[in-house]
Design a protein around this motif. Structure first.
Motif, PDB file in Angstrom:
ATOM      1  N   SER A 141       0.833  -1.204   0.000  1.00  0.00           N
ATOM      2  CA  SER A 141       0.000   0.000   0.000  1.00  0.00           C
ATOM      3  C   SER A 141       0.867   1.254   0.000  1.00  0.00           C
ATOM      4  N   ASN A 142       1.948   1.247   0.786  1.00  0.00           N
ATOM      5  CA  ASN A 142       2.853   2.393   0.829  1.00  0.00           C
ATOM      6  C   ASN A 142       3.532   2.607  -0.522  1.00  0.00           C
ATOM      7  N   ALA A 143       3.955   1.513  -1.166  1.00  0.00           N
ATOM      8  CA  ALA A 143       4.629   1.631  -2.464  1.00  0.00           C
ATOM      9  C   ALA A 143       3.684   2.160  -3.534  1.00  0.00           C
ATOM     10  N   VAL A 144       2.429   1.723  -3.506  1.00  0.00           N
ATOM     11  CA  VAL A 144       1.438   2.236  -4.452  1.00  0.00           C
ATOM     12  C   VAL A 144       1.264   3.741  -4.271  1.00  0.00           C
ATOM     13  N   ALA A 145       1.193   4.179  -3.013  1.00  0.00           N
ATOM     14  CA  ALA A 145       1.033   5.609  -2.746  1.00  0.00           C
ATOM     15  C   ALA A 145       2.273   6.397  -3.189  1.00  0.00           C
ATOM     16  N   LEU A 146       3.474   5.857  -2.947  1.00  0.00           N
ATOM     17  CA  LEU A 146       4.688   6.554  -3.361  1.00  0.00           C
ATOM     18  C   LEU A 146       4.806   6.599  -4.885  1.00  0.00           C
ATOM     19  N   ASN A 147       4.347   5.547  -5.555  1.00  0.00           N
ATOM     20  CA  ASN A 147       4.303   5.596  -7.030  1.00  0.00           C
ATOM     21  C   ASN A 147       3.411   6.734  -7.497  1.00  0.00           C
ATOM     22  N   SER A 148       2.270   6.879  -6.841  1.00  0.00           N
ATOM     23  CA  SER A 148       1.359   7.965  -7.201  1.00  0.00           C
ATOM     24  C   SER A 148       1.988   9.322  -6.910  1.00  0.00           C
ATOM     25  N   GLU A 281      -1.310   2.990   6.933  1.00  0.00           N
ATOM     26  CA  GLU A 281      -0.862   1.606   6.814  1.00  0.00           C
ATOM     27  C   GLU A 281      -1.672   0.838   5.775  1.00  0.00           C
ATOM     28  N   THR A 282      -2.986   1.090   5.752  1.00  0.00           N
ATOM     29  CA  THR A 282      -3.869   0.378   4.837  1.00  0.00           C
ATOM     30  C   THR A 282      -4.883   1.357   4.268  1.00  0.00           C
ATOM     31  N   PRO A 283      -5.361   1.107   3.055  1.00  0.00           N
ATOM     32  CA  PRO A 283      -6.386   1.976   2.461  1.00  0.00           C
ATOM     33  C   PRO A 283      -7.718   1.779   3.161  1.00  0.00           C
ATOM     34  N   ARG A 284      -8.505   2.850   3.251  1.00  0.00           N
ATOM     35  CA  ARG A 284      -9.759   2.815   3.998  1.00  0.00           C
ATOM     36  C   ARG A 284     -10.930   3.232   3.101  1.00  0.00           C
ATOM     37  N   LEU A 285     -12.041   2.563   3.296  1.00  0.00           N
ATOM     38  CA  LEU A 285     -13.223   2.843   2.496  1.00  0.00           C
ATOM     39  C   LEU A 285     -13.739   4.255   2.735  1.00  0.00           C
ATOM     40  N   MET A 326      -7.724   7.721  -6.244  1.00  0.00           N
ATOM     41  CA  MET A 326      -7.052   6.732  -7.094  1.00  0.00           C
ATOM     42  C   MET A 326      -6.131   5.832  -6.289  1.00  0.00           C
ATOM     43  N   THR A 327      -5.362   6.419  -5.370  1.00  0.00           N
ATOM     44  CA  THR A 327      -4.427   5.632  -4.577  1.00  0.00           C
ATOM     45  C   THR A 327      -5.171   4.664  -3.666  1.00  0.00           C
ATOM     46  N   THR A 328      -6.238   5.127  -3.043  1.00  0.00           N
ATOM     47  CA  THR A 328      -7.015   4.269  -2.148  1.00  0.00           C
ATOM     48  C   THR A 328      -7.662   3.121  -2.906  1.00  0.00           C
ATOM     49  N   ALA A 329      -8.258   3.411  -4.049  1.00  0.00           N
ATOM     50  CA  ALA A 329      -8.903   2.362  -4.846  1.00  0.00           C
ATOM     51  C   ALA A 329      -7.883   1.327  -5.312  1.00  0.00           C
ATOM     52  N   ASN A 330      -6.745   1.785  -5.798  1.00  0.00           N
ATOM     53  CA  ASN A 330      -5.699   0.874  -6.272  1.00  0.00           C
ATOM     54  C   ASN A 330      -5.224  -0.025  -5.139  1.00  0.00           C
ATOM     55  N   GLY A 331      -4.929   0.561  -3.991  1.00  0.00           N
ATOM     56  CA  GLY A 331      -4.445  -0.230  -2.869  1.00  0.00           C
ATOM     57  C   GLY A 331      -5.455  -1.244  -2.377  1.00  0.00           C
ATOM     58  N   MET A 332      -6.728  -0.848  -2.314  1.00  0.00           N
ATOM     59  CA  MET A 332      -7.763  -1.777  -1.847  1.00  0.00           C
ATOM     60  C   MET A 332      -7.897  -2.982  -2.772  1.00  0.00           C
ATOM     61  N   VAL A 333      -7.856  -2.727  -4.067  1.00  0.00           N
ATOM     62  CA  VAL A 333      -8.000  -3.827  -5.024  1.00  0.00           C
ATOM     63  C   VAL A 333      -6.778  -4.748  -4.967  1.00  0.00           C
ATOM     64  N   GLN A 334      -5.578  -4.172  -4.955  1.00  0.00           N
ATOM     65  CA  GLN A 334      -4.380  -5.014  -4.950  1.00  0.00           C
ATOM     66  C   GLN A 334      -4.271  -5.854  -3.681  1.00  0.00           C
ATOM     67  N   LEU A 335      -4.526  -5.251  -2.530  1.00  0.00           N
ATOM     68  CA  LEU A 335      -4.355  -5.964  -1.272  1.00  0.00           C
ATOM     69  C   LEU A 335      -5.377  -7.073  -1.083  1.00  0.00           C
ATOM     70  N   GLU A 428     -12.495  -1.215   8.496  1.00  0.00           N
ATOM     71  CA  GLU A 428     -12.172   0.164   8.176  1.00  0.00           C
ATOM     72  C   GLU A 428     -11.662   0.252   6.738  1.00  0.00           C
ATOM     73  N   ALA A 429     -12.244  -0.599   5.902  1.00  0.00           N
ATOM     74  CA  ALA A 429     -11.929  -0.645   4.487  1.00  0.00           C
ATOM     75  C   ALA A 429     -10.506  -1.083   4.221  1.00  0.00           C
ATOM     76  N   ALA A 430      -9.793  -1.573   5.207  1.00  0.00           N
ATOM     77  CA  ALA A 430      -8.486  -2.171   4.955  1.00  0.00           C
ATOM     78  C   ALA A 430      -8.770  -3.599   4.539  1.00  0.00           C
ATOM     79  N   VAL A 431      -8.632  -3.883   3.263  1.00  0.00           N
ATOM     80  CA  VAL A 431      -9.056  -5.161   2.730  1.00  0.00           C
ATOM     81  C   VAL A 431      -7.955  -6.181   2.997  1.00  0.00           C
ATOM     82  N   GLN A 432      -8.251  -7.209   3.792  1.00  0.00           N
ATOM     83  CA  GLN A 432      -7.240  -8.193   4.137  1.00  0.00           C
ATOM     84  C   GLN A 432      -7.831  -9.580   3.979  1.00  0.00           C
ATOM     85  N   ARG A 433      -7.044 -10.508   3.476  1.00  0.00           N
ATOM     86  CA  ARG A 433      -7.490 -11.890   3.334  1.00  0.00           C
ATOM     87  C   ARG A 433      -7.096 -12.653   4.575  1.00  0.00           C
ATOM     88  N   SER A 434      -8.113 -13.195   5.287  1.00  0.00           N
ATOM     89  CA  SER A 434      -7.829 -13.879   6.547  1.00  0.00           C
ATOM     90  C   SER A 434      -7.313 -15.284   6.273  1.00  0.00           C
TER      91      SER A 434
END
Length: 434
Positions: A141-148, A281-285, A326-335, A428-434
């Motif tokens: 998520s941090n790398a996606v934001a820094l790319n943006s 730390e994580t993207p939020r809805l 854009m950054t939040t949407a990208n991070g949520m989908v990738q994670l 909190e919209a931090a999309v995580q796979r349990s």
């Protein structure tokens, strides 16, 4: 190193980020010079022509969608990027030569935009998913934001330089500079420590691979709602080339230099939005919904302000909101996506995000021509409000909302018939796979 820049602690990401920044500056220089060339030299202030160029450049993302995502999942992403970046450099060089020699015509720009779009269609999903090989899941998520942030910082530098150079020497040399900038990415890919990469599982050869990404997304309503929101804003909202060029030229009678400065001013907001996203730390809805609404407000303000510089200030707000979205949407989908299908899912994401341009850009250009640039910004405002409403309705109907004293906290568990180990939890919209 601070949490905001934690991805830069790794050698590979530092090398990649340096090369990408140089290339991004060149890309924004070409976009600015190309829009101005079409608007002022190859046509008589025809915003529809600018919209057609944008449509041809981004349309292949949609047309080639099933193939581009599968290529990103099946083949070495580093080699894909080396091929696509080299091809884009050659295209920039050829367009630059045509422009410098005075032979360029509008149809040439159309052809080069379409060819560039075809190459970029393969480049985008590979580039998006390659980031996870550089930093791993913990810093994705941090790398996606820094790319943006890098892309937005380049937007501050590139348009201003391109506007000045277009006035002094014309658009042709700007295209040549962009062509040369791709060498930076090729060098960064060459110098990466390959043994330190974190390769994702490759997609196996089997029937249905081409549509595997669609089947996966169809089973994920949390991803589907993000894609709908991205479609609305990406199609009808993110047409900044048309907005800024037509407002500068028609409403404020400004020249190429002012056009470049306005593009850079908006990028100040974009960098701010990207860096704020990098701190999380994580993207939020909630940030996705809020940024969509603020984007609509920003476009509305930009449409009604009376002066050139007040328009520039409004663009800062638009930039913050657009980049956060854009950054939040990208991070949520990738994670939230399984690594084995991430390339195909990101191809769908990029196709919706960029591929909607062939629909939206000509429409926005037509509105600018027929009703005026201010009304075209109204279309952008409507897209932000519509996206916010879609997200809010989905959240209310499909999630259990609870108000905590510390603020809004969103929680939902859905299994869709899958095993408990495959349940997706949005906290909190931090999309995580349990």
């Amino acid at each position: 190193m601070s949490a905001m820049f934690r991805s830069l602690s790794g050698f590979n990401y530092r090398v990649w980020a340096a090369g990408a920044l140089v290339s991004n500056v060149g890309t924004w220089m070409q976009r600015t010079a190309q829009d101005w060339l079409v608007l002022t030299q190859l046509t008589d202030n025809d915003a529809v022509a600018v919209g057609i160029v944008m449509a041809l450049q981004f349309g292949p993302q949609l047309i080639l969608l099933p193939l581009t995502g599968l290529v990103a999942d099946r083949f070495d992403q580093r080699r894909i990027l080396m091929t696509t970046q080299a091809l884009m450099g050659v295209l920039g060089l050829a367009l630059g030569v045509l422009t410098i020699t005075g032979a360029v015509e509008l149809w040439h720009v159309y052809v080069f935009a379409a060819l560039l779009g075809c190459v970029a269609a393969f480049d985008a999903p590979a580039r998006q998913t390659f980031v996870s090989q550089l930093v791993g899941r913990s810093n994705l998520s941090n790398a996606v934001a820094l790319n943006s942030a890098s892309f937005s910082a380049a937007r501050m530098i590139g348009p201003a330089v391109a506007g000045l150079l277009t006035v002094l020497v014309g658009a042709g040399p700007v295209f040549l500079i962009n062509a040369a900038s791709f060498a930076a990415v090729l060098l960064s890919l060459t110098f990466l420590r390959v043994r330190e990469l974190r390769p994702a599982p490759r997609a196996v050869r089997e029937r249905g691979n081409l549509v595997g990404g669609f089947r996966y997304v169809a089973r994920r309503p949390d991803i589907l709602v993000i894609l709908v929101m991205v479609f609305l804003i990406g199609t009808f909202g993110l047409n900044f080339g048309i907005y800024i060029a037509t407002m500068a030229r028609v409403e404020y009678a400004a020249g190429a230099a002012e056009f470049g400065v306005l593009s850079s001013v908006m990028a100040v907001g974009s960098v701010t939005g990207a860096l704020l996203s990098a701190r999380r730390e994580t993207p939020r809805l909630r940030f996705l919904l809020a940024s969509a609404g603020v984007f609509g407000i920003g476009c509305l303000v930009a449409a009604i302000v009376p002066t050139l510089w007040s328009f520039g200030l409004a663009l800062v707000l638009v930039g913050v909101a657009a980049q956060t979205f854009m950054t939040t949407a990208n991070g949520m989908v990738q994670l939230s996506t399984d690594p084995a299908v991430r390339g195909r899912v990101m191809a769908i994401y990029m196709a919706i995000f960029m591929g909607g341009t062939p629909i939206g850009a000509p429409v926005v250009g037509l509105v600018a021509n027929e009703l005026g640039p201010r009304f075209s910004l109204g279309v952008g405002a409507a897209s932000g409000f519509a996206a916010a409403i879609v997200g809010l309705v989905w959240m209310v109907r499909h999630q259990h909302l609870r108000t905590w004293r510390a603020g809004w906290r969103v929680g939902v568990t859905h299994d869709g018939g899958r095993r408990a180990s495959d349940v997706v939890v949005i906290d909190e919209a931090a999309v995580q796979r349990s």
